[in-house]
Design an enzyme around this catalytic site. Structure first.
Site, PDB file in Angstrom:
ATOM      1  N   SER A  10      -4.244   7.552   5.337  1.00  0.00           N
ATOM      2  CA  SER A  10      -3.483   6.824   6.363  1.00  0.00           C
ATOM      3  C   SER A  10      -2.330   7.706   6.827  1.00  0.00           C
ATOM      4  O   SER A  10      -1.548   8.179   6.002  1.00  0.00           O
ATOM      5  CB  SER A  10      -2.887   5.544   5.797  1.00  0.00           C
ATOM      6  OG  SER A  10      -3.884   4.679   5.346  1.00  0.00           O
ATOM      7  N   ARG A  48       4.419   1.735  -0.562  1.00  0.00           N
ATOM      8  CA  ARG A  48       4.425   3.177  -0.250  1.00  0.00           C
ATOM      9  C   ARG A  48       5.815   3.795  -0.451  1.00  0.00           C
ATOM     10  O   ARG A  48       6.236   4.657   0.321  1.00  0.00           O
ATOM     11  CB  ARG A  48       3.977   3.424   1.201  1.00  0.00           C
ATOM     12  CG  ARG A  48       2.536   3.080   1.485  1.00  0.00           C
ATOM     13  CD  ARG A  48       1.593   3.976   0.695  1.00  0.00           C
ATOM     14  NE  ARG A  48       0.212   3.818   1.121  1.00  0.00           N
ATOM     15  CZ  ARG A  48      -0.606   2.863   0.689  1.00  0.00           C
ATOM     16  NH1 ARG A  48      -0.184   1.977  -0.193  1.00  0.00           N
ATOM     17  NH2 ARG A  48      -1.852   2.802   1.120  1.00  0.00           N
ATOM     18  N   GLU A  77       3.398   8.521   7.081  1.00  0.00           N
ATOM     19  CA  GLU A  77       3.303   8.450   5.625  1.00  0.00           C
ATOM     20  C   GLU A  77       3.320   9.837   4.961  1.00  0.00           C
ATOM     21  O   GLU A  77       4.097  10.054   4.018  1.00  0.00           O
ATOM     22  CB  GLU A  77       2.052   7.672   5.231  1.00  0.00           C
ATOM     23  CG  GLU A  77       2.043   7.334   3.766  1.00  0.00           C
ATOM     24  CD  GLU A  77       0.760   6.681   3.332  1.00  0.00           C
ATOM     25  OE1 GLU A  77       0.665   5.468   3.514  1.00  0.00           O
ATOM     26  OE2 GLU A  77      -0.117   7.370   2.800  1.00  0.00           O
TER      27      GLU A  77
HETATM   28  N1  EPU Z   1      -8.149  -2.212  11.666  1.00  0.00           N
HETATM   29  C1  EPU Z   1      -8.554  -2.115  12.976  1.00  0.00           C
HETATM   30  N2  EPU Z   1      -8.913  -0.883  13.446  1.00  0.00           N
HETATM   31  C2  EPU Z   1      -8.901   0.225  12.681  1.00  0.00           C
HETATM   32  C3  EPU Z   1      -8.486   0.126  11.348  1.00  0.00           C
HETATM   33  C4  EPU Z   1      -8.107  -1.108  10.860  1.00  0.00           C
HETATM   34  O1  EPU Z   1      -8.592  -3.096  13.693  1.00  0.00           O
HETATM   35  O2  EPU Z   1      -9.253   1.291  13.200  1.00  0.00           O
HETATM   36  C5  EPU Z   1      -7.772  -3.542  11.136  1.00  0.00           C
HETATM   37  C6  EPU Z   1      -9.005  -4.298  10.645  1.00  0.00           C
HETATM   38  O3  EPU Z   1      -8.858  -5.653  10.968  1.00  0.00           O
HETATM   39  C7  EPU Z   1      -8.939  -4.153   9.145  1.00  0.00           C
HETATM   40  C8  EPU Z   1      -7.434  -4.109   8.915  1.00  0.00           C
HETATM   41  O4  EPU Z   1      -6.907  -3.410  10.047  1.00  0.00           O
HETATM   42  O5  EPU Z   1      -9.512  -5.226   8.491  1.00  0.00           O
HETATM   43  C9  EPU Z   1      -7.042  -3.382   7.653  1.00  0.00           C
HETATM   44  O6  EPU Z   1      -7.730  -2.127   7.607  1.00  0.00           O
HETATM   45  P1  EPU Z   1      -8.099  -1.433   6.221  1.00  0.00           P
HETATM   46  O7  EPU Z   1      -8.680  -2.402   5.265  1.00  0.00           O
HETATM   47  O8  EPU Z   1      -8.873  -0.201   6.512  1.00  0.00           O
HETATM   48  O9  EPU Z   1      -6.672  -1.082   5.633  1.00  0.00           O
HETATM   49  P2  EPU Z   1      -5.384  -0.424   6.298  1.00  0.00           P
HETATM   50  O10 EPU Z   1      -4.311  -1.446   6.343  1.00  0.00           O
HETATM   51  O11 EPU Z   1      -5.733   0.266   7.562  1.00  0.00           O
HETATM   52  C10 EPU Z   1      -4.376   0.236   3.987  1.00  0.00           C
HETATM   53  C11 EPU Z   1      -3.871   1.463   3.301  1.00  0.00           C
HETATM   54  C12 EPU Z   1      -5.029   2.340   2.877  1.00  0.00           C
HETATM   55  C13 EPU Z   1      -5.907   1.534   1.940  1.00  0.00           C
HETATM   56  C14 EPU Z   1      -6.391   0.281   2.662  1.00  0.00           C
HETATM   57  C15 EPU Z   1      -7.174  -0.644   1.770  1.00  0.00           C
HETATM   58  C16 EPU Z   1      -1.689   1.893   4.243  1.00  0.00           C
HETATM   59  C17 EPU Z   1      -0.862   2.773   5.110  1.00  0.00           C
HETATM   60  N3  EPU Z   1      -2.991   2.186   4.177  1.00  0.00           N
HETATM   61  O12 EPU Z   1      -5.020   0.670   5.179  1.00  0.00           O
HETATM   62  O13 EPU Z   1      -4.490   3.443   2.169  1.00  0.00           O
HETATM   63  O14 EPU Z   1      -7.018   2.287   1.504  1.00  0.00           O
HETATM   64  O15 EPU Z   1      -5.245  -0.465   3.140  1.00  0.00           O
HETATM   65  O16 EPU Z   1      -6.301  -1.271   0.895  1.00  0.00           O
HETATM   66  O17 EPU Z   1      -1.162   0.971   3.631  1.00  0.00           O
HETATM   67  C18 EPU Z   1      -3.741   5.683   2.412  1.00  0.00           C
HETATM   68  O18 EPU Z   1      -2.606   5.282   2.122  1.00  0.00           O
HETATM   69  O19 EPU Z   1      -3.966   6.904   2.646  1.00  0.00           O
HETATM   70  C19 EPU Z   1      -4.829   4.727   2.519  1.00  0.00           C
HETATM   71  C20 EPU Z   1      -6.052   5.076   2.946  1.00  0.00           C
END
Ligand code: EPU
Length: 343
Positions: A243, A173, A338
Site C-alpha cells: 500500500s 500503521r 506509507e
Molecule cells: N477498494 C477499491 N478499489 C481498489 C482497492 C480497494 O474500491 O482498487 C475498496 C474495496 O471495496 C475493498 C476495500 O477498498 O473491499 C478494501 O480493500 P483491501 O481489502 O484490498 O484493503 P485496503 O484497505 O486497500 C489494507 C492495508 C493492506 C492490507 C489490506 C487487508 C493499508 C494502508 N493497507 O488495504 O496492507 O493487506 O488492508 O487487510 O492499511 C500494506 O500495508 O502494504 C498492505 C498491503
C-alpha cells in the site's frame, strides 16, 4: 568490545553502492556508504564509526517499505541479524526473532507449529525488525497485538535494552519508532507472545468467503496467501512497496458528508472516526491502471503504486503528488504516504 577511541572504517562498510537491489521498488540511487550487518558487533562498530565521523545512519531491512529517490549521503545499514528462539509456557509461547529474519518465513514457522496469532499477516513483504515500526497489519490484525517486547541498540550509548509493548504506542500503521525513537534506537529483535487459546479472526470481507465454517490457523494462513497473491503485486515481478498510502481517518461529520455524495463509499468504522478505503477513493478518481513515465497504479489494487520500467524514484514521487492533489480536490481528503523516503 574493542577499543573504539579512534575508529577506522570497519571492513563491513563499502563505498558508493547501488541501492537498486535493496529496495523492492527497484529504484536506483547510490549510498555513499553501505554495510550488510550480520552481528551485533558489526552493528556497534559501524555505528560507532559513523557517529565519530558525524555520518548519518539509515537502517534498512528488506527495503519493502522504502522510497528511494536520490543518492544518499549516509551510511545505509542492511539488517541481516538472524536467529529465532522459542520458549513454551503454560498458556502461551514466547517467540524471539532477530530483526533481519524474513517476516513471512517467521509467520510460516508459527503456522507450521500450530501457534496462532500471526496467520493473518502472512505474505507481507519485509523483515521482522521492520514490523513494529509501522505496526504492519492486514485482514483485521496488527502485529503490535502480539508483540511483547523489542530489543534495541541505543545509537548513542551502544548499549542494548528491551522496550516493552506499552511503551511503543502502537496505532494504525504507527509507533514511536516513527517519531521520537526514529533516530534513537536500532531494532535488534522482536519478542512475540502467542496465546495457546488463540481466537481466530476470519471475518474480514473477502477472506471469510474462502474459508470453512470453523477455520483452523492453517486455513486462515492459506486464505490470506491466496487473497494477497490475487490482489497485490509480487515485488519479485513488479517493483512496489505494498500500500503506498495509508487509509485516511476522517471524522464522523466528514464521513457523513462524503456518504451523501458517494453512497457507495467504502469505509471501516473506528472508535470515534471512520477509516476510508484509500483504494476506493483512488479508483473512483479514475487512477486505477494508470501508467506514465515507467510508473503507475496497479490495475488490481489502486492503493499500490508500481514501478513498471524506470530507475528513477522521482517519477513515482510526481505520481504520488498528482494523486494526492486529485484526491484532495475531489474528496477533500488528505492522503499520507506509507513508505519511508530514504534521504
Ligand atoms: N477498494 C477499491 N478499489 C481498489 C482497492 C480497494 O474500491 O482498487 C475498496 C474495496 O471495496 C475493498 C476495500 O477498498 O473491499 C478494501 O480493500 P483491501 O481489502 O484490498 O484493503 P485496503 O484497505 O486497500 C489494507 C492495508 C493492506 C492490507 C489490506 C487487508 C493499508 C494502508 N493497507 O488495504 O496492507 O493487506 O488492508 O487487510 O492499511 C500494506 O500495508 O502494504 C498492505 C498491503
Amino acid at each position: 568490545m574493542a577499543n573504539h577511541s579512534v575508529p577506522s572504517m570497519p571492513i563491513c562498510i563499502q563505498e558508493n553502492i547501488s541501492l537498486k537491489k535493496f529496495n523492492t521498488f527497484r529504484f536506483d540511487a547510490t549510498a555513499r556508504y553501505l554495510a550488510i550487518i550480520s552481528t551485533l558487533d558489526e552493528l556497534r562498530d559501524a555505528t560507532h564509526w559513523a557517529n565519530y565521523h558525524a555520518i548519518p545512519i539509515k537502517m534498512v531491512g528488506e527495503g519493502s517499505n522504502l522510497l528511494v529517490t536520490e543518492d544518499v549521503n549516509a551510511l545505509v545499514l542492511i539488517n541481516r541479524l538472524s536467529g529465532l528462539t522459542l520458549t513454551e509456557r503454560e498458556n502461551d509461547y514466547l517467540l524471539t526473532v532477530a530483526a533481519g529474519e524474513n517476516w513471512h518465513k517467521t509467520v510460516t514457522y508459527t503456522v507450521d507449529n500450530n501457534m496462532g496469532g500471526l496467520e493473518n499477516l502472512a505474505l507481507i513483504p519485509g523483515s521482522v525488525g521492520a514490523c513494529p515500526i509501522q505496526n504492519i497489519g492486514a485482514y483485521g490484525v496488527e502485529a503490535g497485538e502480539f508483540i511483547d517486547a523489542i530489543e534495541v541498540l541505543d545509537r548513542e550509548t551502544l548499549t542494548t535494552k528491551w522496550l516493552l509493548k506499552h511503551e511503543c504506542q502502537f496505532a494504525y500503521r504507527d509507533s514511536r519508532f516513527k517519531h521520537d525513537w526514529a533516530t534513537k534506537y536500532f531494532i535488534l529483535a522482536v519478542r512475540f507472545i502467542l496465546n495457546k487459546h488463540h481466537e481466530i479472526k476470519a471475518s474480514y470481507s473477502g477472506l471469510s468467503d474462502l474459508l470453512p465454517l470453523e477455520p483452523t490457523i492453517k486455513d486462515v494462513y492459506k486464505s490470506v496467501c491466496q487473497t494477497r497473491i490475487k490482489k497485490l503485486p509480487d515485488p519479485n515481478l513488479i517493483g512496489n512497496a505494498g500500500s503506498f498510502f495509508k487509509n485516511p481517518i476522517v471524522s464522523q461529520q466528514q464521513y457523513d458528508a462524503l456518504l451523501r455524495i458517494y453512497p457507495d463509499l467504502v469505509a471501516f468504522p473506528m472508535k470515534d472516526n471512520w477509516k476510508l478505503a484509500a483504494g476506493w477513493l483512488i479508483e473512483k478518481a479514475g487512477w486505477k491502471g494508470y501508467k506514465k513515465d515507467g510508473v503507475g497504479v496497479y490495475e488490481k489494487q489502486a492503493l499500490c503504486l508500481v514501478n513498471h520500467a524506470t530507475d528513477d524514484g522521482k517519477k513515482l514521487m510526481l505520481l504520488e503528488q498528482a494523486i494526492k492533489q486529485d484526491i484532495n480536490d475531489k474528496f477533500n481528503v488528505e492522503l499520507e504516504r506509507e513508505p519511508i523516503r530514504l534521504v
